[in-house]
Design an enzyme around this catalytic site. Sequence first.
Site, PDB file in Angstrom:
ATOM      1  N   GLU A 137       0.853  -1.194   0.000  1.00 23.81           N
ATOM      2  CA  GLU A 137       0.000   0.000   0.000  1.00 23.81           C
ATOM      3  C   GLU A 137       0.884   1.238   0.000  1.00 23.81           C
ATOM      4  O   GLU A 137       1.896   1.289   0.704  1.00 23.81           O
ATOM      5  CB  GLU A 137      -0.899   0.004   1.240  1.00 23.81           C
ATOM      6  CG  GLU A 137      -1.709   1.275   1.436  1.00 23.81           C
ATOM      7  CD  GLU A 137      -2.525   1.269   2.736  1.00 23.81           C
ATOM      8  OE1 GLU A 137      -2.874   0.175   3.217  1.00 23.81           O
ATOM      9  OE2 GLU A 137      -2.786   2.364   3.276  1.00 23.81           O
ATOM     10  N   GLU A 142      -2.877  11.606   3.089  1.00 17.63           N
ATOM     11  CA  GLU A 142      -3.649  11.011   4.180  1.00 17.63           C
ATOM     12  C   GLU A 142      -3.389  11.771   5.473  1.00 17.63           C
ATOM     13  O   GLU A 142      -2.277  12.201   5.744  1.00 17.63           O
ATOM     14  CB  GLU A 142      -3.289   9.539   4.376  1.00 17.63           C
ATOM     15  CG  GLU A 142      -4.178   8.843   5.401  1.00 17.63           C
ATOM     16  CD  GLU A 142      -3.797   7.391   5.638  1.00 17.63           C
ATOM     17  OE1 GLU A 142      -4.696   6.592   5.954  1.00 17.63           O
ATOM     18  OE2 GLU A 142      -2.601   7.068   5.516  1.00 17.63           O
TER      19      GLU A 142
END
Length: 318
Positions: A137, A142
Amino acid sequence: MKATLFPATVLVFLASFTPALATTYSLTDNIVGSAFYSFFEWENIADPTNGRVNYVDQSTSQSQNLTFASSDTFILRTDFTTVLNPNGAGRNSVRIKSTKTYTSHVAIFNLRHMPQGCGTWPAIWETKESNWPTGGEVDILEGVNDQSPNAATLHTAAGCTMPASRSETGTAGQLNCDTSVNGNAGCGVKFPTTTSYGPSLNSVGGGWYAIERSSTYIKVWFWARNDGSVPAEVQNPGQQTNPNNWGVPAAYFPNTSCSISQFFQEHNIIINLTLCGDWAGNVYSQSGCPSTCVDYVNNNPSAFQNAYFNFASIRVYQ
């Protein structure tokens, strides 16, 4: 295989041209406005991160105006009008995943606005959901609860680590990317500017996020809208791009002790907005936000008026 000897002049010629060939990428996907509806699929699923959201399908997102497209804009947001039943479903929101997958590529996200507000946990990231964490990932954008700056982070199976010293403008945190270490913190890099996330990003009209994934490294850049150093081919993109011209990245993840091909499989691009959950909810009380995360989300719909993404475009090069 028999060895072949080349004259020194030929070797010099090859050495001078090979890097350029290896790092020039051609445009394969230009996603603007209504093209988001065909490029992405809507993930009408239970939130894997246990957020206080209800991810809706495409038709619902359109009918409730949670997604909206014009000729040069795509909006993705959470509901901001409904007081929630504490025993019912979470706040309606959206999670989308690209129909195509990518290995080596460059993606440039021209973002005018990102979700902000207490309880928010927005993300732009890449992964292989069906084989997580083995397939790896990469988190490009974020954060939670308006806490700046942005952090770019890798999450992997055991065996992938990053060097403490590397060429990046950001600040490295944990060096072990293994999801089983430290509550899946991953190996993150905090960006050097507050304008890379949340209200500070929105106050300058957004900016550009970019990722380059090659067979030997992953790099992530950010330039604010008012940054005078934005590369011309990011600000006014063409049919080809060469990230070697972009300067030092905010985050650099080399293959020094982490084989990119081993720990990162073909990835979809995912964009989602969750609320509370495993991260935003767990650190909510440390964020200067009122009440508890779930109560705040349930009872204050108007607080989420600014909880939306506004994309000018996404361009993918391979």
